[in-house]
Design a protein around this motif. Sequence first.
Motif, PDB file in Angstrom:
ATOM      1  N   GLY A   8       0.782  -1.225   0.000  1.00  0.00           N
ATOM      2  CA  GLY A   8       0.000   0.000   0.000  1.00  0.00           C
ATOM      3  C   GLY A   8       0.815   1.277   0.000  1.00  0.00           C
ATOM      4  N   TYR A  12       3.731   8.690  -5.334  1.00  0.00           N
ATOM      5  CA  TYR A  12       2.701   9.409  -6.084  1.00  0.00           C
ATOM      6  C   TYR A  12       3.347  10.697  -6.576  1.00  0.00           C
ATOM      7  N   ASP A 656      -7.810  11.619   2.904  1.00  0.00           N
ATOM      8  CA  ASP A 656      -9.120  10.976   2.815  1.00  0.00           C
ATOM      9  C   ASP A 656      -9.894  11.144   4.114  1.00  0.00           C
ATOM     10  N   ASP A 666      -7.114   6.041   1.861  1.00  0.00           N
ATOM     11  CA  ASP A 666      -6.021   6.490   1.001  1.00  0.00           C
ATOM     12  C   ASP A 666      -5.515   7.858   1.448  1.00  0.00           C
ATOM     13  N   ARG A 668      -3.445   9.908  -0.742  1.00  0.00           N
ATOM     14  CA  ARG A 668      -2.876   9.854  -2.091  1.00  0.00           C
ATOM     15  C   ARG A 668      -1.570  10.630  -2.224  1.00  0.00           C
ATOM     16  N   PHE A 673      -1.949   3.957   0.434  1.00  0.00           N
ATOM     17  CA  PHE A 673      -3.200   3.503  -0.156  1.00  0.00           C
ATOM     18  C   PHE A 673      -3.736   2.292   0.608  1.00  0.00           C
ATOM     19  N   GLY A 674      -4.985   2.411   1.070  1.00  0.00           N
ATOM     20  CA  GLY A 674      -5.670   1.290   1.685  1.00  0.00           C
ATOM     21  C   GLY A 674      -5.271   0.987   3.115  1.00  0.00           C
TER      22      GLY A 674
END
Length: 764
Positions: A8, A12, A656, A666, A668, A673-674
């Motif tokens: 995860g 980015y 998020d 997330d 980002r 992520f997750g």
Amino acid sequence: MAKKRPEGIKAYNEPAGGWGALKAVAETLARQQVVAQGTATLLKANQPEGFDCPGCAWPDPKHTSSFEFCENGAKAITWESTAKRVSPDFFANHTVSELWTWTDHELENAGRLTHPMIYDAASDRYQPIEWDDAFALIGKQLNALESPHQAEFYTSGRASNESAFLYQAFVRAFGTNNFPDCSNMCHEATSVGLPESIGVGKGTVTLEDFDHCDAIFSFGHNPGTNHPRMMTTLHEASRRGTPIVVFNPFKERALEKFAAPQDPIEMATFSSTEIASAYHQVRTGGDLAAIKGMMKLIFERDAQDIANGGPGVLDLAFIDEHTVGIDDLRRDVEKTSWEEILHFSGLSRAAIESAVDVYLNAKKVILCYGMGLTQHANGTHNVQQATNLLMLRGNLGREGAGICPVRGHSNVQGDRTVGITEIPNAALLDGMERAFGFRPIGDKGHNAIEAIEAIAEGRSKALICLGGNLAVAMSDPTVTFAGMRKLDLAVHISTKLNRSHLLTGKTCIVLPCLGRTDLDTQASGPQSVTVEDSMSMVHASRGFLNPPSPFLKSEPAILAGIAQATVGARYGIDWLGLIENYDRIREKIELVFPDFKDFNKRVRVRGGFRLDVPASYREWRTASGKANFLVACGLDEDPRLKDPETLVLATMRSHDQYNTTVYGLDDRYRGVFGRRDVIFISGADLDARGLKEGDRIDVHAITETGPARSVRGYTAVRYDLPQGSVGGYYPEMNAIVALNHYDHKSGTPAYKGVPVKIVRSEAA
């Protein structure tokens, strides 16, 4: 071959905003099952005839575009206007014990509350209760307390001016000033620090000032996540060449590069704009040292320029006419050594020199800051030293210059303006007597920390929450949760289920209310409410969606019902009559607070009106009658940080979430992520401890008294941070923040200055 990163975690590299933001909005609409309705709702957000976004408090431009919402605003709006429902059937199918095992995200994601509910201990379930029965029970239990001071009345920043004003009127008629509110946990250092400096606890700038400034300094905030509509303002400033100098331990993506979703060229070409002209990664808690370093250099350059025959670099005309205390400040700054400044700030002297170059080359400077300055044990001092920096060059009370605290919830500032304060001043008491015919007591009540202490110690036995998720927002959940489970009465006025509702004491009632997007109809017809943004603009907000249930009431209607059942006609106040037409509430606000003169007339003007901010025109309502240069002795926020093995942890929000509301898993822009079970830490700090990215680690708070506080089994994520600084997500990291770890001038918890040690997890 590149090392495999933890599950995860991945880079980015895209800019903030842009297509990534639009994709996230579309996914949010789909998740909340409101694609058609949601799109129409978003187009009414922050429009003159629409509703105010329940997210951040960044002001609306005078000339709105076709859409005035951001990614996180869209999440807040769709989260509220979701098609999902939490009905009596939901509670019949789930015990409170089962719901406790759900994540905070899962609890709120269940949907909108539809009926008033009361907890039944025998079945361990919430069961329906009639509104009148709920009001009567609440009134009976409040009146059964030995003293009104045994009750606490919490306010979330999402409450409207009308709700907040009615609330404070009811509570003062009941007989206490116990007003813990969300401002206590975020910008109380502003509300306490700025009045001592400049006579008003608000920012001095308007949105238009950003069009005229020559430089922007940004301390301790992440606008791309916490107030994304600010990015439009920063984007425009950067495009016209205005330097934007950032001080932040974290390199926040939106302050690095941003693609404006409303810019057709950037969207079509997948390009972006660099926002920060300089990015100084100050050590967590090192802002005070950085600001003192800048002032030290300014004093040195002033002396040098005068020695060379020049006029100096200080604005002596402003200082002589409008300020007091500069000699004390100069002495304090001069005796602060460069060795201390560089150590505590974590910056090089060259970095501080470059920031001063920008500052001195600009005639008009705006300084923006967020909770990176306020949520420290020296938060009030941080705010006041930032104000000192502006005052040295006269950057207050003129076009294109001033101080800009960037607040969170859309009406957290307005709630305070209309009376949500535990320290009522004489003007408020006089106004209440003028408007309602009784004079409230003037004793200081409880702030958020004091309220939780009183609940935990059994001194306070009742709690009413106007919105929010108090138990999760507060530091030290071990103490907070245990205290709330002992309450005789807990009442939660809310749109959605959250963990605070599951801390059931003897009587626990959840009252579902309308949200900002919902049509509010009272006896006289559809109603509007009002809010105040970060720049003191007051404007109307009108919901338009059919409420999710016919059993919902508005916040003012709920408060009037509780007031009628509790204080009744004690002072001849027509509680129920006030809510028939909210103009009547606004008439009372105007009577109490003269700044709201012609309230009903002015709020009907497109865009609303600005409240009086005397410091904006160089009127200083301080004891001295001047703007005060104030001294903050020393640079060390916490003596526990002197140990080289000790790290300082800052809590933060993911991309998020908004405050305690987690929309998804997330983050980002930080490449997560997750998941949320991560600790951000520099490579140097990992290496020094024999750790590597992906290792499971335990985080232990450094405590002098009280129980040990730890979070265990988190995953280390290598991140670009100054050595000695680490980060983890709020509210999970609240577990290691002691209740007594706060700024003792303002009561603001030190969420961003937690001394910790990190070791390999025992469970690894």
